[in-house]
Design a protein around this motif. Structure first.
Motif: not given
Ligand code: AMP
Ligand code: MG
Length: 354
Positions: A239-263
């Protein structure tokens, strides 16, 4: 051993009370999480809890009672503790007080204090009243797993290890009790829970919070509450915690999740209800509304258990502000993530995982 799961009828509670009196173990619901109970003053019964949970012997247990008169056999009460009992009992507050020597060392893990609580859940109350014994009861999970907030969670962990689980439905609070040390002049929060710092301060004046509540113990640091030493609440995945402004967090979650799946990972997100739709391609696990930390507390452990059921190996989670019940949520979520935190802004700037 066959493990029976019974609804909380008077007959089932009678059976549970008889088992407890005989020195056997019974799991039962409380307003916080399910507890795994044994007769607290029976030296032969208590070790069974440690064996069934796989709990380290140096992690002491909370003793549950249904009326304050029972404290006479357990501890020395002081005026500060009485104030807290008047305000918060019955309820999700555990109070640490100097112990009496009627309490076995196995309960206190050899400490000179004992933890006591008078729960408000009607089934816990009825059971404690029916057996009229002080009941030592830690959370009814295997050590290291998230605490159980439903009878099925207890069954998953304790099947074949204990004779009886009383099913009282889902636990309301969903995180374990607030643990406070009441042996000094000031109240000190060792573990945050449903009774918040603000609530305590209104009744008992300035309250301190143990340093290890929102960070890992440092090398050589003594755990005021021994349970804080252990890795708790952790699912099998990372588990990793993603912190920051609300909109940034949502965008980062998408990116992180996609990259992890690609890996090649089975990746998902734990997000607020308000963001589920935006994150629909990231296997969203709804942890409740961003405006309601109580709801997040209520759902947290069930969500962590589901991650294991779904064999998720990489999980990114939103965070709540560490205030009110949010402090209890972040104490548990922080440990689930081994305090691994990612800054959303940095993820978006670099477009890659740190
Ligand atoms: P559990 O019931 O599994 O949620 O665990 C009980 C918690 O209360 C653990 O974190 C223990 O370390 C803590 N605890 C129990 N007794 C004491 C005590 N005498 N002093 C400090 N912490 C305690
Ligand atoms: Mg526990």
């Amino acid at each position: 051993m066959i493990t029976q799961v019974l609804p909380a009828t008077p007959e089932a509670l009678q059976m549970a009370a008889e088992l407890l009196a005989k020195g056997e173990l019974v799991a039962f619901p409380t307003e916080t999480v399910y507890g795994l109970g044994a007769h607290a003053l029976n030296r032969d019964a208590v070790p069974g809890i440690f064996a069934a949970k796989g709990r380290p012997a140096d992690n002491p247990l909370i003793v549950h009672i249904w009326r304050r008169e029972q404290l006479t056999d357990l501890c020395y009460v002081n005026p500060l503790a009485e104030k807290l009992m008047d305000a918060f009992w019955p309820g999700p507050l555990t109070i640490i007080l100097p112990r009496k020597h009627t309490v076995p060392d196995t309960v206190t893990a050899g400490l000179d204090t004992v933890a006591v609580r008078l729960p408000s859940h009607p089934v816990a109350y009825e059971l404690l009243k029916t057996c009229n014994l002080p009941i030592a009861a830690p959370s009814a999970n295997r050590s290291g797993k998230p605490s159980p907030t439903a009878a099925r969670h207890v069954y998953e962990d304790m099947q074949g290890r204990i004779p009886l689980i009383i099913d009282g439905g889902d636990c309301q609070v969903g995180v374990e009790s607030t643990v406070v040390d009441c042996t000094g002049e000031r109240v000190c929060i060792l573990r945050p829970g449903g009774v918040t710092r603000q609530m305590l301060e209104e009744v008992a004046g300035p309250v301190t919070v143990a340093g290890s509540v929102l960070r890992p113990l440092q090398e050589g640091e003594k755990a005021l509450s021994p349970g804080m030493r252990y890795q708790h609440y952790a699912p099998n995945g990372q588990v990793s915690l993603v912190e920051g402004e609300e909109q940034d967090v949502v965008a980062a979650l998408k990116l992180l999740c996609r990259q992890a799946e690609e890996n090649g990972h089975r990746a998902c997100v734990m997000c607020f209800t308000e963001h589920v739709e935006m994150l629909q391609h990231c296997h969203p696990h709804d942890i409740g509304s961003k405006d309601c930390p109580e709801e997040v507390a209520h759902r947290l452990f069930d969500t962590l258990r589901r991650l294991d059921e779904e064999n998720m190996d990489v999980i990114f989670s939103e965070v709540v502000p560490p205030e009110g019940v949010g402090l209890a949520v972040m104490n548990r979520l922080g440990r689930a993530a081994a305090f691994r935190a990612i800054e959303a802004g940095e993820v978006l700037a670099s477009g890659r995982i740190r």
